[in-house]
Each structure stands twice: as structure tokens, then as C-alpha cells.
Design a protein around this motif. Sequence first.
Motif, PDB file in Angstrom:
ATOM      1  N   HIS A 117       0.836  -1.204   0.000  1.00  0.00           N
ATOM      2  CA  HIS A 117       0.000   0.000   0.000  1.00  0.00           C
ATOM      3  C   HIS A 117       0.871   1.254   0.000  1.00  0.00           C
ATOM      4  O   HIS A 117       0.634   2.189  -0.769  1.00  0.00           O
ATOM      5  N   GLN A 118       1.897   1.268   0.835  1.00  0.00           N
ATOM      6  CA  GLN A 118       2.712   2.477   0.959  1.00  0.00           C
ATOM      7  C   GLN A 118       3.499   2.752  -0.322  1.00  0.00           C
ATOM      8  O   GLN A 118       3.617   3.897  -0.760  1.00  0.00           O
ATOM      9  N   LEU A 119       4.049   1.710  -0.932  1.00  0.00           N
ATOM     10  CA  LEU A 119       4.819   1.903  -2.166  1.00  0.00           C
ATOM     11  C   LEU A 119       3.911   2.338  -3.311  1.00  0.00           C
ATOM     12  O   LEU A 119       4.258   3.211  -4.107  1.00  0.00           O
ATOM     13  N   GLU A 120       2.727   1.731  -3.390  1.00  0.00           N
ATOM     14  CA  GLU A 120       1.793   2.108  -4.464  1.00  0.00           C
ATOM     15  C   GLU A 120       1.275   3.523  -4.252  1.00  0.00           C
ATOM     16  O   GLU A 120       1.200   4.322  -5.184  1.00  0.00           O
ATOM     17  N   ASP A 121       0.938   3.848  -3.013  1.00  0.00           N
ATOM     18  CA  ASP A 121       0.361   5.157  -2.720  1.00  0.00           C
ATOM     19  C   ASP A 121       1.372   6.278  -2.954  1.00  0.00           C
ATOM     20  O   ASP A 121       1.045   7.329  -3.498  1.00  0.00           O
ATOM     21  N   SER A 122       2.625   6.047  -2.539  1.00  0.00           N
ATOM     22  CA  SER A 122       3.643   7.104  -2.662  1.00  0.00           C
ATOM     23  C   SER A 122       4.225   7.187  -4.066  1.00  0.00           C
ATOM     24  O   SER A 122       4.791   8.202  -4.449  1.00  0.00           O
ATOM     25  N   GLY A 123       4.115   6.099  -4.824  1.00  0.00           N
ATOM     26  CA  GLY A 123       4.738   6.061  -6.155  1.00  0.00           C
ATOM     27  C   GLY A 123       6.251   6.135  -6.077  1.00  0.00           C
ATOM     28  O   GLY A 123       6.910   6.679  -6.971  1.00  0.00           O
ATOM     29  N   ALA A 124       6.837   5.578  -5.015  1.00  0.00           N
ATOM     30  CA  ALA A 124       8.293   5.647  -4.833  1.00  0.00           C
ATOM     31  C   ALA A 124       9.022   5.004  -6.010  1.00  0.00           C
ATOM     32  O   ALA A 124       8.595   3.977  -6.529  1.00  0.00           O
ATOM     33  N   SER A 125      10.149   5.634  -6.421  1.00  0.00           N
ATOM     34  CA  SER A 125      10.936   5.142  -7.570  1.00  0.00           C
ATOM     35  C   SER A 125      12.027   4.165  -7.164  1.00  0.00           C
ATOM     36  O   SER A 125      12.522   3.404  -7.977  1.00  0.00           O
ATOM     37  N   ALA A 126      12.449   4.232  -5.902  1.00  0.00           N
ATOM     38  CA  ALA A 126      13.530   3.359  -5.428  1.00  0.00           C
ATOM     39  C   ALA A 126      13.275   3.056  -3.959  1.00  0.00           C
ATOM     40  O   ALA A 126      12.572   3.807  -3.271  1.00  0.00           O
ATOM     41  N   ILE A 127      13.863   1.944  -3.494  1.00  0.00           N
ATOM     42  CA  ILE A 127      13.743   1.604  -2.076  1.00  0.00           C
ATOM     43  C   ILE A 127      15.069   1.047  -1.581  1.00  0.00           C
ATOM     44  O   ILE A 127      15.717   0.262  -2.277  1.00  0.00           O
ATOM     45  N   LEU A 128      15.473   1.523  -0.403  1.00  0.00           N
ATOM     46  CA  LEU A 128      16.661   0.997   0.279  1.00  0.00           C
ATOM     47  C   LEU A 128      16.160   0.163   1.447  1.00  0.00           C
ATOM     48  O   LEU A 128      15.392   0.651   2.278  1.00  0.00           O
ATOM     49  N   VAL A 129      16.582  -1.111   1.505  1.00  0.00           N
ATOM     50  CA  VAL A 129      16.060  -2.010   2.535  1.00  0.00           C
ATOM     51  C   VAL A 129      17.187  -2.818   3.171  1.00  0.00           C
ATOM     52  O   VAL A 129      18.145  -3.199   2.501  1.00  0.00           O
ATOM     53  N   LEU A 130      17.064  -3.047   4.481  1.00  0.00           N
ATOM     54  CA  LEU A 130      18.004  -3.919   5.184  1.00  0.00           C
ATOM     55  C   LEU A 130      17.738  -5.359   4.759  1.00  0.00           C
ATOM     56  O   LEU A 130      16.585  -5.767   4.614  1.00  0.00           O
ATOM     57  N   ASP A 131      18.828  -6.145   4.590  1.00  0.00           N
ATOM     58  CA  ASP A 131      18.700  -7.544   4.152  1.00  0.00           C
ATOM     59  C   ASP A 131      17.628  -8.309   4.933  1.00  0.00           C
ATOM     60  O   ASP A 131      16.897  -9.121   4.360  1.00  0.00           O
ATOM     61  N   ASN A 132      17.564  -8.067   6.242  1.00  0.00           N
ATOM     62  CA  ASN A 132      16.612  -8.793   7.098  1.00  0.00           C
ATOM     63  C   ASN A 132      15.174  -8.697   6.602  1.00  0.00           C
ATOM     64  O   ASN A 132      14.362  -9.578   6.854  1.00  0.00           O
ATOM     65  N   PHE A 133      14.843  -7.582   5.913  1.00  0.00           N
ATOM     66  CA  PHE A 133      13.456  -7.324   5.511  1.00  0.00           C
ATOM     67  C   PHE A 133      13.262  -7.352   3.996  1.00  0.00           C
ATOM     68  O   PHE A 133      12.181  -7.039   3.510  1.00  0.00           O
ATOM     69  N   ALA A 134      14.310  -7.721   3.281  1.00  0.00           N
ATOM     70  CA  ALA A 134      14.247  -7.678   1.806  1.00  0.00           C
ATOM     71  C   ALA A 134      13.242  -8.678   1.246  1.00  0.00           C
ATOM     72  O   ALA A 134      12.690  -8.472   0.163  1.00  0.00           O
ATOM     73  N   GLY A 135      12.974  -9.751   1.994  1.00  0.00           N
ATOM     74  CA  GLY A 135      11.982 -10.737   1.534  1.00  0.00           C
ATOM     75  C   GLY A 135      10.610 -10.119   1.354  1.00  0.00           C
ATOM     76  O   GLY A 135       9.862 -10.483   0.431  1.00  0.00           O
ATOM     77  N   THR A 136      10.270  -9.162   2.223  1.00  0.00           N
ATOM     78  CA  THR A 136       8.970  -8.479   2.117  1.00  0.00           C
ATOM     79  C   THR A 136       8.936  -7.636   0.839  1.00  0.00           C
ATOM     80  O   THR A 136       7.928  -7.614   0.131  1.00  0.00           O
ATOM     81  N   VAL A 137      10.046  -6.962   0.545  1.00  0.00           N
ATOM     82  CA  VAL A 137      10.128  -6.159  -0.687  1.00  0.00           C
ATOM     83  C   VAL A 137       9.995  -7.077  -1.903  1.00  0.00           C
ATOM     84  O   VAL A 137       9.276  -6.766  -2.869  1.00  0.00           O
ATOM     85  N   GLN A 138      10.683  -8.210  -1.859  1.00  0.00           N
ATOM     86  CA  GLN A 138      10.629  -9.173  -2.970  1.00  0.00           C
ATOM     87  C   GLN A 138       9.180  -9.566  -3.291  1.00  0.00           C
ATOM     88  O   GLN A 138       8.798  -9.668  -4.452  1.00  0.00           O
ATOM     89  N   GLU A 139       8.368  -9.723  -2.240  1.00  0.00           N
ATOM     90  CA  GLU A 139       6.969 -10.150  -2.425  1.00  0.00           C
ATOM     91  C   GLU A 139       6.135  -9.133  -3.185  1.00  0.00           C
ATOM     92  O   GLU A 139       5.211  -9.502  -3.903  1.00  0.00           O
ATOM     93  N   VAL A 140       6.415  -7.838  -2.996  1.00  0.00           N
ATOM     94  CA  VAL A 140       5.469  -6.828  -3.505  1.00  0.00           C
ATOM     95  C   VAL A 140       6.019  -5.934  -4.613  1.00  0.00           C
ATOM     96  O   VAL A 140       5.257  -5.218  -5.257  1.00  0.00           O
ATOM     97  N   VAL A 141       7.327  -5.979  -4.835  1.00  0.00           N
ATOM     98  CA  VAL A 141       7.943  -4.949  -5.688  1.00  0.00           C
ATOM     99  C   VAL A 141       7.412  -4.966  -7.125  1.00  0.00           C
ATOM    100  O   VAL A 141       7.307  -3.925  -7.777  1.00  0.00           O
ATOM    101  N   ALA A 142       7.028  -6.140  -7.611  1.00  0.00           N
ATOM    102  CA  ALA A 142       6.610  -6.265  -9.015  1.00  0.00           C
ATOM    103  C   ALA A 142       5.454  -5.341  -9.385  1.00  0.00           C
ATOM    104  O   ALA A 142       5.427  -4.782 -10.474  1.00  0.00           O
ATOM    105  N   GLY A 143       4.520  -5.133  -8.484  1.00  0.00           N
ATOM    106  CA  GLY A 143       3.347  -4.332  -8.847  1.00  0.00           C
ATOM    107  C   GLY A 143       3.482  -2.855  -8.557  1.00  0.00           C
ATOM    108  O   GLY A 143       2.493  -2.137  -8.536  1.00  0.00           O
ATOM    109  N   THR A 144       4.697  -2.383  -8.302  1.00  0.00           N
ATOM    110  CA  THR A 144       4.872  -0.976  -7.893  1.00  0.00           C
ATOM    111  C   THR A 144       5.692  -0.190  -8.916  1.00  0.00           C
ATOM    112  O   THR A 144       6.163  -0.753  -9.911  1.00  0.00           O
ATOM    113  N   ALA A 145       5.889   1.111  -8.633  1.00  0.00           N
ATOM    114  CA  ALA A 145       6.661   1.971  -9.539  1.00  0.00           C
ATOM    115  C   ALA A 145       8.162   1.897  -9.233  1.00  0.00           C
ATOM    116  O   ALA A 145       8.949   2.671  -9.793  1.00  0.00           O
ATOM    117  N   ILE A 146       8.588   0.999  -8.337  1.00  0.00           N
ATOM    118  CA  ILE A 146      10.004   0.904  -7.957  1.00  0.00           C
ATOM    119  C   ILE A 146      10.864   0.498  -9.157  1.00  0.00           C
ATOM    120  O   ILE A 146      10.651  -0.543  -9.767  1.00  0.00           O
TER     121      ILE A 146
END
Length: 560
Positions: A117-146
Motif C-alpha cells: 500500500h505504501q509503495l503504491e500510494d507514494s509512487g516511490a521510484s527506489a527503495i533501500l532495505v536492510l537484508d533482514n526485511f528484503a523478503g517483504t520487498v521481494q513479495e510486492v515490488v513487481a506491482g509498484t513503480a520501484i
Amino acid sequence: MSFERPWLSQYPDGVPAQIDMDEFPSVVSVLENAISKYRDRPAFSNLGKVLTYGEVDKLSIQFAAYLLGELKLKKGDRVAIMLPNCLQYPIATFGVLRAGLTVVNTNPMYTARELKHQLEDSGASAILVLDNFAGTVQEVVAGTAIKQVITTGLGDMLGFPKGPIVNFVLKHVKKMVPDYDIPGAIRFRDTLTLGQMHSLPAVDISQADIAFLQYTGGTTGVAKGAMLTHRNLVANMQQAAAWIGTNAKMGQEVIITALPLYHIFALTANGLVFMKFGGLNHMITNPRDMPAFVKELKKTPFTAITGVNTLFNGLLNTPGFDQVDFSRLHLTLGGGMAVQRSVADRWKEVTGVTLVEAYGLTETSPAACINPMDIPAYNGSIGLPIPSTDACVKDDQGNELPMGEVGELCIRGPQVMKGYWERPEETANVIDADGWLHTGDMAKMDEKGFFYIVDRKKDMILVSGFNVYPNEIEDVIAMMPGVLEVAAVGVVDEKSGEAVKVVIVKKDPALTAEDVKAHARANLTAYKHPRYVEFRTELPKTNVGKILRRELRDPPPAAA
């Protein structure tokens, strides 16, 4: 009718009624001013490694140059930062701001649903993530503007040999870094190397530019991005600095930063205010590990600490805390949730320093009221409106109420947000035509101008200083096929201030409290999890069918 400001007569000596809004045109100029004055002084420390102001300067320029030179981001583009307190956070945040871009602070504990929701709502172009939480990014990144995912390990900025050891232990010994695979992701350290190949162009940053999209829940349960401009943040920094600056020593302050810098309280109160003073932010990555936290405090001669009631309470109940050296401590600031008298009294007894309560909101960048720094003891008030800030109490028709009467607390000042990102109607609901922000908190003012929170108008639940919105919890629980109806309320909890309780009418008689809790764990950040699950045959409602949440709060529940 002239607007009365009885609080001005209560201001401590040296605190002005108004702040200088023209001293710094942007957050970037605050940083650059600190760098020019304190280049060789320590700015941030974490896990035994210290960065000087000069090093923050160099590294944040490299990251800014990477964002503009390599990613070709344009002024106003959004960059999400999903990090706990670690050295990468200030480097990346100041890099994004120096590039004329907007920081989207992202809670690393978000579930995939919340992050999406946050990535879609903000339209963020890039994301910096700690390895510990990168799995969550992997799950959702495809449908966003990242366009670009940047990953980093907790040890990456700690140098050799400590950095690789920290990364190895977290992944292979503590098993805290799940495997992930994000095609095209780049390491944070590599972005700094690439950034050195580009010079940072002069970027024109005005006070009106959005510095942060700071997400906060709404009464609808959908997280909204509060648009905090450079003017908002600089104003609040100037206000807080004027308030505490009478006993802060330039270039000598060491503040314990245990609240996450992605939270607006620590971001402004610790990150910006103490940068203006040339202070050192001593960052605690995992304050929940209280024994390790106390060990850290014993090694660090600190002058200031901010926190929420639960943090102070946790420290006071950790063995060894009373052996910490408090001789340099002169500032303890509590906010984010109500400070309890018992905790404040004990804090004073153990440390010799008054726990000063403050009040603020994400929408006010955050500080609106703070108690005078020289109060002898906890007074149960949220304090006085800070310089250049007006506060009043209004009834439901928008009329200002006289002293002592209870109504909705309203705030007006240069720290009030520009509005909610792409939500003009929601903005108009909270900021009226005269510029008053309606806080949703019920309050009263005494004859000296001190304000007291009485109750909350909203049904919001406050868990350890984090806002939890019942609608969001209800939406998630209602996804379960076995649930017919659900209502979420906050109940008093000794540890976290409030805890979430859900009351459910079953569709499937086999549904258990554990089923509900497991579903919540999969879909909600930990602080939003229902602590209590109660089943009823029906929910109390108004004649138009609206659930009466208030009736569900009592009696206090037995643990499920």
C-alpha cells in the motif's frame, strides 16, 4: 476578538515567543551548517562505529550523486527507506534530501500488505532495505513503480573486520536474515562507489518542497502520507531547539536515539535538533533487547534521551539500569503516548532528572506542546504550545471553548503539514479554513496555558506510542471466512499503554482465538496484533447499525 496566549507568560527565561523562520531555507542547509561548524565532531554512532559530520557530508553526497547521476531521478521523486537505526539511515536520508528528492520513511516491520500500500500510494521510484526485511520487498515490488531496489546488511558501514562478522552472525548464527532474490538489486556500498563517478549538481531546494512523506493511519484505517515540507521540519527543529536550547551545549550533546529515526518523533527531536547543536546521535538498533540497551548506556556518557512511556518503563525494570552514570544527563523527553505518573516519578528518583512530557502528531512534524524544561516534577500536562504555535480547544461546531472546558485540541503553526499526499478531501477534513489542524484529541486548557489531554475523539488505539486504527484491524480480521462481524478496540494495558482487543461474531463455529491471532500475525505489524480475542453472539450497534466500539471496551478482558 484578539486571540489570547496565556502560555507565553509561562515560558522559561530565554525562550522566544516566535522563531526565526529564515535562518535555514531547508533541512539540507541545517546539515550543511552543522558540517561547516562541526566537521570533525562525531555525528552518528552505532554498534561501536562513529561517523563524523565530515563523513556524513561525503557519504550523503555520494548517495545523492548516485540517485541523480545513475538512476536519473528527478526533483520531487520519492525514495523509500526501510531501515532500523543504523549508520546507513542518516547517509541515505540526507542523500535523498540533498538530491532534491522526497524521503518515504518505511517501517521495516511492515507486512507485505502494508508495504505494498505504501509503495503504491507514494509512487516511490527506489527503495533501500536492510537484508533482514528484503523478503517483504521481494513479495510486492513487481506491482509498484520501484525502478531500483538497494539492499544493505547491518554490518555494511561498520568497517573491517567488524562489519563482515556482524553480517555473518546475523545470517548464519542468529538466522535473522532470510534468503531473498531480487533481480537487479544493488548493494548500498556499490551505490556510494558509483556516486563518486558523478558530481552532485546544484539542486535548488525551497521551503515549500516536500522533504518527507510520513505515513500515518487515518480514521479510515488507510495509511496516508503526511506531506512534511522543508519549511515544516525546519520550523519544528527551530521551535524545539529554542525550547531546549537554554541548557544545551553546542558541540557537546550526546543523545540516545532508541526510538527509530523513521518515526517522526526521533527524526525531528533527535536527528534534526541535535544536528543543529552539533551533537552526537547514539543510535540503538534494537531497544527491545533491554539488557543489551542498558549495557550500551553504561558505556556511553550521554546528556539526553527521548522515548515513549513503555521504553522508560522497560529501562527502569531492567537490572543494572540504576548503575548507569546519569551525571551528564540533563534532558529526558517523553512523547508518542501518555507518560504515566508512576514511571515519571520513578525516572526522577533513579536518574535525578525530570521526565518532561511533550505532545505532537505526525501532522505537526511532530512537536506542538512541550512542558518547560525546568519543571521540578511530572505535572500530568502535555505542556505549553511551543514558539510560533497557537493551540485552542473547539466544540463540534468549530467554536472556541473557554478555559477549563473540554473539546477538540486544535493546533496552528508553521510545523503543520502541507496536507495528505493526493488526498485533498481528507486534508480538508482535518485542516480548516483558518489553518487549524483538528487533532482528534479531547483536551482542556488551564488558566496558565497548560494543556491536558482528557480522551481521544477518534477510536484510535495507542500501542507503545504507535497509532493503531480499528478499521484496519477489522478489515484484516474480516478477511477470514469464519468471521461474520468484527470490532477492534483498545483496552488498558500496563506494559504498552493500550493493547488491541477484537470482538468477533463467528460464521464458522470452529473458529478459535489462535486462528485469529495467526491470521493477524501474517497480515499486520506486531504492534497491531490483537492481544485479546473475545467471541460474542452479537455486537452492540446504534439504530443505524454502526458498531458501538465504546461499549466493547468494558469490562477489561481476561487474557484469551
